[in-house]
Structure formats: C-alpha cells, structure tokens
Design a protein around this motif. Sequence first.
Motif, PDB file in Angstrom:
ATOM      1  N   CYS A  79      20.884  54.963  18.413  1.00  4.12           N
ATOM      2  CA  CYS A  79      20.917  55.515  19.764  1.00  4.12           C
ATOM      3  C   CYS A  79      20.427  54.463  20.747  1.00  4.12           C
ATOM      4  CB  CYS A  79      20.036  56.763  19.848  1.00  4.12           C
ATOM      5  SG  CYS A  79      19.861  57.440  21.519  1.00  4.12           S
ATOM      6  N   ILE A 113      10.059  60.952  23.083  1.00  6.01           N
ATOM      7  CA  ILE A 113      10.636  60.786  21.746  1.00  6.01           C
ATOM      8  C   ILE A 113       9.688  61.289  20.669  1.00  6.01           C
ATOM      9  CG2 ILE A 113      11.358  59.050  20.057  1.00  6.01           C
ATOM     10  CD1 ILE A 113      12.553  57.474  22.428  1.00  6.01           C
ATOM     11  N   SER A 130      11.591  54.338  16.420  1.00  7.32           N
ATOM     12  CA  SER A 130      11.764  54.305  17.865  1.00  7.32           C
ATOM     13  C   SER A 130      11.232  52.994  18.429  1.00  7.32           C
ATOM     14  CB  SER A 130      11.035  55.491  18.502  1.00  7.32           C
ATOM     15  OG  SER A 130      11.109  55.431  19.916  1.00  7.32           O
ATOM     16  N   TYR A 164      18.686  60.502  22.631  1.00  2.00           N
ATOM     17  CA  TYR A 164      17.773  60.438  21.482  1.00  2.00           C
ATOM     18  C   TYR A 164      17.545  61.807  20.848  1.00  2.00           C
ATOM     19  CZ  TYR A 164      14.127  62.200  24.639  1.00  2.00           C
ATOM     20  OH  TYR A 164      13.406  62.964  25.513  1.00  2.00           O
ATOM     21  N   ILE A 217      16.300  54.373  17.287  1.00  2.00           N
ATOM     22  CA  ILE A 217      16.414  54.583  18.728  1.00  2.00           C
ATOM     23  C   ILE A 217      15.941  53.318  19.433  1.00  2.00           C
ATOM     24  CG2 ILE A 217      15.686  55.988  20.689  1.00  2.00           C
ATOM     25  CD1 ILE A 217      15.071  58.250  18.719  1.00  2.00           C
TER      26      ILE A 217
END
Length: 367
Positions: free
Chosen positions: A34, A83, A73, A59, A9
């Motif tokens: 993402c 997240i 992330s 996400y 992400i």
Amino acid sequence: MKEIKIGLIGLGGMANVHLEQMAKLEGVHVTAICDSNAQAVEQAGDKLNIAQEHRYADYADLIADDEVDAILSITPNNVHYEIVKCCLLHKKPFMTEKPFTRTYEEALELFELYETDPIPSMVGFSYRYVPSFRYARDLIREGKLGAIRSVFVQYLQSWGVSMVGTPMNWRYQSSITGTGALADLGSHMVDAARFMIGEFTEVTAQMKTFISKRHDPATGSEGTVDVDDFTGFLATLEGDVAGVFQTSRNAYGSGNQLEVTIYGDLGTLSVSCERGNELTWIRPQAESGDPSLSVTGRHQVPAPYAVTQMQDFADMLRGSVRDELPGLQDGYANQEVLEAIAQAASLKRTIAPADIRTQTRTAEGVS
C-alpha cells in the motif's frame, strides 16, 4: 515452519532496507502493499510479484485483508497513529516505525487501547539490532562495569547544515513530524539509554532551530521550519544514573553518528552504530593491582549478537519473543520521555516523565 504473509504500508527508502532483510528469511513474504503513490504501488507490485487485488491505495483496506498475517508500516510520523490504531482494532500484529506517534496524546490513546487487548507488536528502534549495543547491554547487566554512574549519548548528522541546501520536506514540519531532531534522532537516543540503562526519571532540556527558512520546492517560495534542528538534554535514569544527551542534524562532518558511552565504577564501555561489530572497553589492568592503571581494548562482538530486525519480527510472529524486542510498551515509554523533554525545554524546568500521563489526563478532565 509457519508461513508468514506480510502487508507492507509505505514504499519509501526504508522499506527497501526491510525488504532486503526479509528476503533472507525462510517462509516470510510480502503479499500485499500500500502507498498513496499509485505509480510506486504498481512498480513495487510488479517487482515483488504482488497480485493486483492485493495492491492498495488505502491502508485500512490492506489491514482488513484476511490473507495478510501481519503489517509492516514504514510511513511518515503523522500516519503512525491511524495505522497502529487500525491494526489494534483488527487485532493484526504489526511493526511500526519510530517515533511511535507524532504526539504524546496519540501515544497514550494507543497504549491504553493496547492494554485492553494486547497483540504482538513491534516499534522500529533499529539500533537495538546493532550487535555492539546488545553486547554492551549484557556486559552491563552482568555487572562488568560495576555500579553505573553516568551515560553520554549523541546522535549527529550533517544533512541540515546551510551549505548542503536541504529544501523543505516533511521532517521540517511539526504538523507531520511532531518535533524535529528530537523525534527523528532523539527517539533513538532515548531508546538506547532505556535499552542499556533503564527508565528516565527526570529531564531538563533545550531545543534550537538554527535555520528557520528553507526553499520549498512545492511552492517555489520560502517555507518556515517550525521544528528543532538541535536538542540537548540532561537526565536522571533509574539507579540515579546521570545522563548527557545531544542530537543535531546540523553537525557538519557527521555521517550517521549514534554513539553511547557508559561510565561505571569498574570501567567504561563505548559503542557506535558506525562500528557495530566492536566496542571499546576501558578497565583496570588486572595484573598491576593498581586501579589507577587502565587498559583500553577494542573487542569484537560475539557472533550470536548479530540478529536482524526482520528476524526478530518474524520470530515474534511465530511466538518466540526475545527480551530485547522493542514492543508497543517501549514505543509508548519513549514518547513519554520525548514529551517530557519538549515540555522541559518549553517551560525551562525539570520534568519527570512519570508525571506526563497524569498531567495529560488532568488536562483532558479524565481522573
């Protein structure tokens, strides 16, 4: 060896650093990506050969993907909380960037959620993977410096000075970043001290904004900087160790200058991220018998201390967790100290990080 499928992400610059490390690992692959930038997703997806059904704009959809084993992330601070919470609720192992969250309240909620059902997790305190930092930690633990008396830590960069003309960006907006130099660089200083010395017991601080207005390319007008350009603080760490810390993104002539010096009864160690494979060790001349006579030596760090962040992440996912790994608990403890520093600067008094949790719960009306 267990194959690991990673969902990435955030496709900014730091993602490329992690991808380079990951490419050297056996059996670890990014299989889903993402980003809010659709063009970046398509470009990265083509480069990494990601199937179209695993290219995401949201996400939460990536985290819920059953074919993703763990999350990496790499995002701005204001989305860390959402997240990480999503990962915890889906019981999906993860690594998130530092600082752990934008605010202390977010950190506390995540920590309490984690405590109810822990999962493998990691926070990106990347300087734990500087070989000299790991070596210094072991020398301290082995008693090579004797009793530790004080530590000096500074993290200086220069990209914020007036002559550079850095425009407004998310790092200058508290709504996105929380604090400025403190969250960005100071979080690494706090982690380095916790990593090598121990927990913080009290802090006193000052925070300064040197340049309050910067050109905003998004609006074409002047934007207001509402975060710190400089933070300095004094601290006491466990064992009654005295600490002096400073961080600035307006230090002309500095590159990426994170430096730690530890002073003990039997010697002094100095390490720098800019010279990650060596440390400076000042200690008595053994042959002289006179403790006032010292010798200064630069020592190369032994090869076993060279462990990459992504190697540690992959090993954690396979069930092998090193003592040095920065887990979610470290992220929370770091945010607790950052909050104490910010409060100490605002209230102009000494704050104990251990009191922050109680104060927050009291303010929320929770016993």
